[in-house]
Design an enzyme around this catalytic site. Structure first.
Site, PDB file in Angstrom:
ATOM      1  N   HIS A   1     -10.322  -5.858  -2.521  1.00 38.15           N
ATOM      2  CA  HIS A   1     -11.436  -5.795  -1.574  1.00 38.15           C
ATOM      3  C   HIS A   1     -12.562  -5.051  -2.291  1.00 38.15           C
ATOM      4  CE1 HIS A   1      -8.966  -7.155   1.771  1.00 38.15           C
ATOM      5  NE2 HIS A   1      -8.044  -6.292   1.414  1.00 38.15           N
TER       6      HIS A   1
ATOM      7  N   GLU B   1       0.802  -1.243   0.000  1.00 39.39           N
ATOM      8  CA  GLU B   1       0.000   0.000   0.000  1.00 39.39           C
ATOM      9  C   GLU B   1       0.831   1.288   0.000  1.00 39.39           C
ATOM     10  OE1 GLU B   1      -2.805  -0.248   3.220  1.00 39.39           O
ATOM     11  OE2 GLU B   1      -3.801  -1.992   2.377  1.00 39.39           O
TER      12      GLU B   1
ATOM     13  N   ASP C   1     -12.205 -10.081  -1.236  1.00 40.47           N
ATOM     14  CA  ASP C   1     -13.514 -10.283  -0.589  1.00 40.47           C
ATOM     15  C   ASP C   1     -14.525  -9.466  -1.383  1.00 40.47           C
ATOM     16  OD1 ASP C   1     -12.797  -7.718   0.592  1.00 40.47           O
ATOM     17  OD2 ASP C   1     -12.189  -8.724   2.441  1.00 40.47           O
TER      18      ASP C   1
ATOM     19  N   ASN D   1       2.309  -5.107  -3.188  1.00 41.55           N
ATOM     20  CA  ASN D   1       0.888  -5.418  -2.940  1.00 41.55           C
ATOM     21  C   ASN D   1       0.113  -4.128  -2.683  1.00 41.55           C
ATOM     22  OD1 ASN D   1      -1.054  -7.609  -2.373  1.00 41.55           O
ATOM     23  ND2 ASN D   1      -1.054  -6.840  -0.263  1.00 41.55           N
TER      24      ASN D   1
ATOM     25  N   GLU E   1      -6.079 -10.624  -1.544  1.00 43.74           N
ATOM     26  CA  GLU E   1      -6.949 -10.361  -0.384  1.00 43.74           C
ATOM     27  C   GLU E   1      -8.412 -10.244  -0.801  1.00 43.74           C
ATOM     28  OE1 GLU E   1      -5.530  -7.121   2.082  1.00 43.74           O
ATOM     29  OE2 GLU E   1      -3.438  -7.631   1.721  1.00 43.74           O
TER      30      GLU E   1
END
Ligand code: XIL
Length: 496
Positions: A244, A160, A276, A205, A274
């Site tokens: 996400h 990030e 979702d 990432n 990651e």
């Protein structure tokens, strides 16, 4: 829900093996079996509750049965591993690594250089002190990566680091590393991690990479940085797209595909790290079968993209059961995962399975078989805490195929390798004066890699032309070895 509870199916399958009636009612395959056959890794986190022995027994049972890659939700982050300066705590990380080894699960390490979840002592003692911060980060990476050398397959080296502006750039506010060191902290982190474990894959990432490659987007900024890193010998091997998202984000799977293709050109893998797919929290309790089917459809699209792009290796979901997810408390989202609060597989689970079955092992390229995308170049090795200087020089290599001739611009002589779409080498040679004849290759689509010492370029190319030899599909030139598949045609046609 069809094919509902896998425990029931496993039990049924096991009972039937005893009676000899196995064909029609064989046990359901698991996600990890199908992933393994395809040379890929599909997984989910170990939630913090697992580390604290505060999770239902179903969690681990499903986790180790269904998945073959794992990452710790919080336990490998800076504040967990180095809570006090130079006093490292590996108890929880070691617990995960042991579990993963016992169950033959690949381990991702998350995360080394991140602005969040950094131990408080870093900024209270060293804020704004460049040389000190470089020494702290170097020591942290050496000790953590060194401790797990050979046991953690891949690290999120930097997490990030890009801001949320419309015109993406480095995150300059709220990052102790950037504010004190500048952008060189990223380059240095990769070099130190590579030195500590030369075989580990090393990722950048971030989130919001699924929003497309328009100018100024995070994704296009990442692609530019990867180009620069590769040109400068910074040993990055992978990008992680956190992903996400919400149920309304329908364009995101195809954006991830576009990013994968852009990174393939640079010889880098793209992993979904990651995922979702949440519903707005206000909708909890009102969700219908159609909503869950829509969620399944999105999961399936991501899995289709993942299996179809040859430089994708890992598909990691940020949680297993809706009973334990960071979304409810921190993101105003809910019910985003493959299993419901009672550990029952949701339509999303069936959709992931349907995608896997629709992509037989023989059609899925494994970036790990060929090492095509994960072969770090010889990198700038340095033992000093002086930051690696960022030099903006875009890769200048380019290639073009005409018939059987590969033309290369940007290098006088270069090593040329050609791989079939299963990742097997079919040609190796050298270009002189900017071209090489690709002899003895059947017509078809291949991955071509060109290296000139300082930079490398990988492209998917259609090779065709007069000099015909029998095509691989006709089987007479070279034999395509089918990967063993447990599935009969009948199984593949299973109707979901
Ligand atoms: C989250 C965890 O799930 C939470 O338990 C924690 O409180 C905050 O971090 N991006 C990342 C992950 O890289 O590390 C984050 O994990 C989710 C967003």
């Amino acid at each position: 829900m069809k094919n509902s509870h896998y425990f029931a199916n496993v039990a049924l399958g096991a009972a039937l093996i005893g009676t000899g009636i196995t064909d029609a009612f064989a046990a359901e395959p698991t996600i990890r079996e199908l992933a393994k056959e395809r040379g890929r890794f599909i997984g989910t986190i170990l939630n913090s509750e697992w580390f604290n022995d505060a999770i239902e027994p179903e969690f681990e049972e499903i986790h180790k049965t269904q998945f073959n890659v794992v990452v710790a939700e919080n336990e490998m982050k800076f504040d967990a591993t180095e809570p006090v300066e130079n006093e490292f705590n590996f108890v929880k990380g070691d617990k995960m690594v042991k579990y993963a080894q016992e169950n033959k699960i690949r381990v991702r390490g998350h995360a080394l250089a991140w602005h969040s979840q950094v131990a408080g002592w870093v900024s209270s003692n060293y804020s704004g002190q460049k040389e000190k911060l470089l020494a702290v980060l170097k020591n942290h990476i050496e000790k953590v990566v060194g401790h797990y050398k050979g046991q953690v397959a891949e690290w999120d080296v930097v997490n990030e680091a890009i801001n949320d502006d419309y015109n993406a750039g480095w995150r300059s506010n709220g990052s102790v590393w950037y504010e004190g060191i500048g952008a060189e902290f990223l380059d240095s982190a990769f070099v130190w991690a590579h030195k500590a474990d030369p075989k580990a894959e090393l990722c950048y990432n971030d989130y919001s990479l699924e929003w497309g490659l328009r100018e100024g987007s995070k994704a296009s900024f990442v692609v530019e940085q990867v180009k620069r890193w590769k040109a400068n010998g910074i040993p990055i091997t992978c990008v992680g797209t956190q992903t996400h998202i919400e149920i309304a984000h329908e364009t995101t799977p195809q954006n991830v595909r576009a990013l994968a293709k852009a990174l393939a050109e640079l010889g880098v893998t793209l992993n979904i790290t990651e995922l979702d797919i949440g519903f707005p929290k206000g909708e909890a309790g009102k969700l219908t079968a159609a909503d869950y089917a829509k969620q399944g459809h999105l999961y399936r699209q991501f899995m289709d993209v993942f299996l179809e792009e040859p430089n994708m290796g890992e598909f990691v979901i940020w949680g297993l059961t809706d009973a334990h997810s960071w979304l409810d408390e921190q993101q105003g989202k809910t019910e985003a995962l493959l299993y419901d609060r009672q550990y029952k597989p949701k339509p999303a689970y069936d959709s992931v399975m349907a995608s896997l079955m629709a992509h037989p092992a023989t059609d899925v390229v494994s970036p790990y078989d060929s090492k095509l995308f994960i072969d770090p170049q010889d990198s700038t090795e340095t033992d000093s805490t002086i930051a690696i200087k960022a030099v903006a020089s875009p890769a200048s290599l380019s290639m073009r195929v005409s018939g059987r001739t590969l033309f290369i611009a940007g290098a006088n002589s270069a090593k040329v390798e050609v791989f079939d779409m299963q990742g097997r080498p079919v040609f190796s040679g050298k270009s002189e004066k900017g071209s090489v004849e690709l002899k003895g290759i059947a017509e078809g689509i291949y991955m071509v890699r060109v290296r000139d010492g300082s930079s490398s370029l990988v492209k998917r190319k259609n090779i065709y032309g007069k000099n015909r030899v029998a095509s691989p599909s006709r089987g007479s030139f070279f034999h395509i070895k089918k990967r063993p598949s447990r599935f009969s045609e009948g199984t593949l046609e299973r109707n979901y």
